[in-house]
Design a protein around this motif. Structure first.
Motif, short mmCIF file in Angstrom:
data_model
loop_
_atom_site.label_atom_id
_atom_site.label_comp_id
_atom_site.label_asym_id
_atom_site.label_seq_id
_atom_site.Cartn_x
_atom_site.Cartn_y
_atom_site.Cartn_z
N ILE A 141 0.82 -1.31 0.26
CA ILE A 141 0.09 0.03 -0.05
C ILE A 141 1.00 1.21 0.02
O ILE A 141 0.56 2.20 -0.71
CB ILE A 141 -0.92 0.07 1.25
CG1 ILE A 141 -2.09 -1.15 0.92
CG2 ILE A 141 -1.78 1.31 1.38
CD1 ILE A 141 -2.88 -1.39 2.20
N ARG A 142 1.99 1.33 0.86
CA ARG A 142 2.93 2.32 1.14
C ARG A 142 3.64 2.64 -0.48
O ARG A 142 4.02 3.64 -1.14
CB ARG A 142 3.65 2.49 2.01
CG ARG A 142 3.12 2.14 3.28
CD ARG A 142 4.07 2.72 4.55
NE ARG A 142 5.01 1.06 4.50
CZ ARG A 142 4.52 0.41 5.36
NH1 ARG A 142 3.33 0.01 6.05
NH2 ARG A 142 5.32 -0.93 5.28
N LEU A 143 3.80 1.26 -0.92
CA LEU A 143 4.71 1.58 -2.44
C LEU A 143 3.41 2.07 -3.40
O LEU A 143 4.18 2.91 -4.22
CB LEU A 143 4.89 0.18 -2.91
CG LEU A 143 6.05 -0.61 -1.97
CD1 LEU A 143 6.34 -1.98 -2.38
CD2 LEU A 143 7.54 0.26 -2.60
N ALA A 144 2.41 1.68 -3.46
CA ALA A 144 1.40 2.15 -4.34
C ALA A 144 1.15 3.76 -4.11
O ALA A 144 0.91 4.52 -4.95
CB ALA A 144 0.08 1.32 -4.38
N ARG A 145 1.13 4.15 -2.93
CA ARG A 145 1.11 5.42 -2.73
C ARG A 145 2.06 6.26 -3.24
O ARG A 145 1.85 7.49 -3.84
CB ARG A 145 0.79 5.79 -1.18
CG ARG A 145 0.37 7.12 -0.61
CD ARG A 145 0.12 7.30 0.82
NE ARG A 145 -0.44 8.48 1.06
CZ ARG A 145 0.01 9.46 1.27
NH1 ARG A 145 1.62 9.32 1.69
NH2 ARG A 145 -0.44 10.79 1.72
N VAL A 174 -4.61 4.28 -3.80
CA VAL A 174 -4.27 5.04 -2.21
C VAL A 174 -4.47 6.57 -2.59
O VAL A 174 -3.62 6.92 -3.24
CB VAL A 174 -2.95 4.34 -1.79
CG1 VAL A 174 -2.85 4.94 -0.27
CG2 VAL A 174 -3.15 3.01 -1.82
N ASP A 175 -5.20 7.18 -1.90
CA ASP A 175 -5.38 8.71 -1.81
C ASP A 175 -4.17 9.38 -1.39
O ASP A 175 -3.66 9.06 -0.37
CB ASP A 175 -6.59 9.02 -1.08
CG ASP A 175 -6.82 10.58 -1.04
OD1 ASP A 175 -6.19 11.40 -1.72
OD2 ASP A 175 -8.00 10.83 -0.90
N ALA A 229 -4.88 7.36 4.78
CA ALA A 229 -5.03 6.93 3.38
C ALA A 229 -4.84 5.35 3.35
O ALA A 229 -5.63 4.34 2.47
CB ALA A 229 -4.31 7.57 2.39
N CYS A 230 -3.70 4.93 4.01
CA CYS A 230 -3.30 3.38 3.96
C CYS A 230 -4.31 2.62 4.63
O CYS A 230 -4.66 1.87 4.21
CB CYS A 230 -2.02 3.46 4.51
SG CYS A 230 -0.70 4.02 3.35
N ALA A 231 -4.90 3.04 5.66
CA ALA A 231 -6.00 2.31 6.26
C ALA A 231 -7.12 2.20 5.71
O ALA A 231 -7.80 1.09 5.33
CB ALA A 231 -6.11 3.08 7.74
#
Length: 230
Positions: free
Chosen positions: A135-139, A180-181, A189-191
Motif C-alpha cells: 500500500i505504501r509502495l502504491a501510494r 491509495v489517496d 489513506a493506507c488504512a
C-alpha cells in the motif's frame, strides 16, 4: 530489461497448461492493459507464477525471495523474466527502489503480500497475516493495486495433473483497482486502502470459490510443507 524472453517462456509453457488444465478466469479485464499497476495475490504454491502469467496478457515483473537467487541458473532465468529479489529478513531499500522504478516506467509488478507460501489455514483468505507494504509502495508510485485470488494451483505438484486430458482445475480472479489517496494523511489513506483490499479479497474468494468449487484448503500438503518458496 526486455519482455522478449518473458513472452518466449510464456509461449513455450502455455501448451502444457492448456492441454492439462481447464482454468477459470474471472475479471481479467480489471488488470489495466498498460500503465503502472501492482497485482497483489494470495500465494498457494510456486505454480501461482505461471498461472498468473496465463491469466494476464501483459508481462509481469515478479518480486521473488532472495533465497532462490542464490542458485546461479535460477537467478539467470528469473532476471531474464524481469523478476528481482526481496530480502524479507530486513528492510530492503534497494528492492523498494527497483519496485518504484518499474512502476514509474509503467510496468505491472506482481507481489504476494503474504510474503511466503503459508499453510492453507494461515492464508490471507482465511484471516492470515498480510504485509501491507504494497500500500505504501502504491501510494509513493501513484499506481493502483489490483487484488487477485488464486485457488487450486498446488495440484500441479502432482505428476498426474500434467496428463494431457484437460481435467486439472485451477482458478484466478481479479478485483477492481484500488487507489491509495495521496492527498490524505498517509496513515488514514493506507488504512482506507487496506479496508478496501480486505473487502475485495473476501468478495473475490467467495465468488471464485462458488464458480470453481475450489477453496484455499484444496492444496496438496507437498506444496505447503516448504513454506518459503517464491
Amino acid at each position: 530489461m526486455s519482455d522478449a524472453f518473458y513472452r518466449l517462456v510464456r509461449c513455450i509453457g502455455r501448451p502444457a497448461f492448456a492441454r492439462s488444465s481447464r482454468p477459470i478466469y474471472l475479471h481479467a479485464q480489471r488488470v489495466p492493459a498498460s500503465g503502472p499497476v501492482i497485482v497483489a495475490a494470495n500465494h498457494l504454491s510456486p505454480y501461482d507464477i505461471p498461472c498468473l502469467m496465463g491469466a494476464i496478457d501483459r508481462p509481469l515483473d515478479f518480486v521473488s525471495i532472495v533465497e532462490v537467487f542464490r542458485n546461479p541458473l535460477v537467478a539467470w532465468f528469473f532476471r531474464n523474466m524481469n523478476a528481482f529479489p526481496l530480502d524479507r529478513r530486513r528492510a530492503d531499500p534497494a528492492t523498494t527502489r527497483i519496485i518504484l522504478d518499474r512502476l514509474r516506467r509503467g510496468r505491472a509488478v506482481a507481489m504476494f503480500p503474504e510474503g511466503r507460501i503459508p499453510p492453507p489455514a494461515e492464508s490471507m483468505l482465511t484471516g492470515g497475516p498480510v504485509r501491507w507494504s504494497i500500500i505504501r509502495l502504491a501510494r509513493l508510485a501513484g499506481s493502483p493495486i489490483v487484488p487477485g485470488v488464486i485457488l487450486g494451483t498446488g495440484v500441479f505438484s502432482r505428476p498426474s495433473a500434467w496428463k494431457p486430458v484437460g481435467r486439472t482445475k485451477y482458478a484466478v480472479a481479479f478485483g477492481c483497482p484500488v487507489m491509495v489517496d495521496r492527498q490524505r494523511d498517509e496513515a488514514v489513506a493506507c488504512a482506507a486502502a487496506e479496508a478496501q483490499l480486505m473487502a475485495a479479497y473476501r468478495e473475490l474468494y467467495a465468488e471464485l470459490s462458488a464458480a470453481s468449487g475450489l477453496t484455499v484448503l484444496d492444496q496438496p500438503w507437498r506444496t505447503t510443507a516448504k513454506r518459503d518458496r517464491p
